[in-house]
Design a protein around this motif. Structure first.
Motif, PDB file in Angstrom:
ATOM      1  N   LEU A   1     -37.274  32.166 -40.479  1.00 57.29           N
ATOM      2  CA  LEU A   1     -38.709  32.101 -40.201  1.00 57.29           C
ATOM      3  C   LEU A   1     -39.474  33.273 -40.810  1.00 57.29           C
ATOM      4  CD1 LEU A   1     -38.642  30.912 -36.472  1.00 57.29           C
ATOM      5  CD2 LEU A   1     -38.980  29.546 -38.536  1.00 57.29           C
ATOM      6  N   GLY A   2     -38.791  34.155 -41.538  1.00 55.95           N
ATOM      7  CA  GLY A   2     -39.459  35.280 -42.174  1.00 55.95           C
ATOM      8  C   GLY A   2     -39.792  36.411 -41.232  1.00 55.95           C
ATOM      9  N   SER A   3     -39.024  36.514 -40.148  1.00 60.12           N
ATOM     10  CA  SER A   3     -39.242  37.563 -39.149  1.00 60.12           C
ATOM     11  C   SER A   3     -38.146  38.614 -39.263  1.00 60.12           C
ATOM     12  CB  SER A   3     -39.230  36.942 -37.744  1.00 60.12           C
ATOM     13  OG  SER A   3     -39.529  37.906 -36.761  1.00 60.12           O
ATOM     14  N   PHE A   4     -38.500  39.879 -39.018  1.00 61.63           N
ATOM     15  CA  PHE A   4     -37.550  40.992 -39.123  1.00 61.63           C
ATOM     16  C   PHE A   4     -36.934  41.247 -37.745  1.00 61.63           C
ATOM     17  CE2 PHE A   4     -36.300  45.419 -38.968  1.00 61.63           C
ATOM     18  CZ  PHE A   4     -35.676  45.623 -40.180  1.00 61.63           C
ATOM     19  N   PRO A   5     -35.614  41.031 -37.557  1.00 60.20           N
ATOM     20  CA  PRO A   5     -35.004  41.269 -36.254  1.00 60.20           C
ATOM     21  C   PRO A   5     -34.737  42.752 -36.016  1.00 60.20           C
ATOM     22  CG  PRO A   5     -33.360  40.427 -37.788  1.00 60.20           C
ATOM     23  CD  PRO A   5     -34.667  40.455 -38.532  1.00 60.20           C
TER      24      PRO A   5
END
Length: 208
Positions: A124-128
């Protein structure tokens, strides 16, 4: 690992208050930093305690709180008194909660759920941003993304290169060796060594 990009990560997570930096609770999304707590320390060879890390980090980060500009809603960031400047302006943080850790469950099962959340964030293009937890959570998180070339910066006081077989190969004494065995890890650089454990310390392969 086959993960449906539309799968709801709340299947694997439980909410936690206060949130990290007092940021909003939410789901992973493009351009967001997704905060994930992993209260797990069953694979620590130096005793328990790391499982208390996620709540402690959330409480200690609650001042100053996450704020947004009143007119635009854009994240305002924080003023760093050491650097005398505003930092993380425009960076959106959302706290996803903690990965659930049922009593008596194996580390591999926890790793499966954590890997699913990390892989979904990536899709989803999110940085964990993970709050741990013992060193095994690093292995499972990297494993979820290891289908592509990866370079790892390993900030640690120890080399973590012990040769420990079985499930304990992901523990705090050997996680670097385990990471170097993943197919997508091209290189690993350790920074901050101050103690050398009585194990083989030679580079394991090119790129280490």
């Amino acid at each position: 690992m086959d993960i449906d990009a539309h799968e709801d990560p709340r299947l694997f997570l439980s909410p936690f208050e206060p949130t990290f930096l007092r940021c909003p609770s939410g789901r992973p999304g493009a351009g967001r930093v997704s905060v994930i707590g992993v209260p797990y320390d069953m694979l620590s060879r130096t005793g328990s305690g790391a499982a208390s890390g996620p709540p402690a980090l959330r409480v200690s980060s609650s001042h100053p709180g996450y704020t947004a500009e009143e007119t635009s809603g854009r994240p305002a960031g924080w003023f760093d008194y050491y650097e005398n400047c505003q930092i993380l302006s425009g960076v959106s943080f959302f706290d996803l909660g903690d990965v659930t850790v049922p009593h008596g469950e194996s580390g591999r099962e926890l790793g499966r759920r954590l890997g699913a959340v990390v892989a979904l964030c990536h899709k989803l293009g999110s940085f964990p941003l993970l709050l741990g937890g013992d060193h095994s959570i690093t292995y499972w998180s990297v494993e979820a993304l290891a289908q592509q070339p990866l370079s790892i910066i390993h900030l640690d006081a120890h080399s973590d290169l012990a040769d420990i077989p079985g499930p304990a190969s992901h523990c705090n004494a050997s996680v670097a060796r385990a990471l170097l065995g993943l197919p997508g890890v091209d290189s690993l650089l350790t920074i901050g060594l101050r103690g050398i454990l009585p194990v083989r310390q030679d580079p394991l392969r090119s790129g280490h």
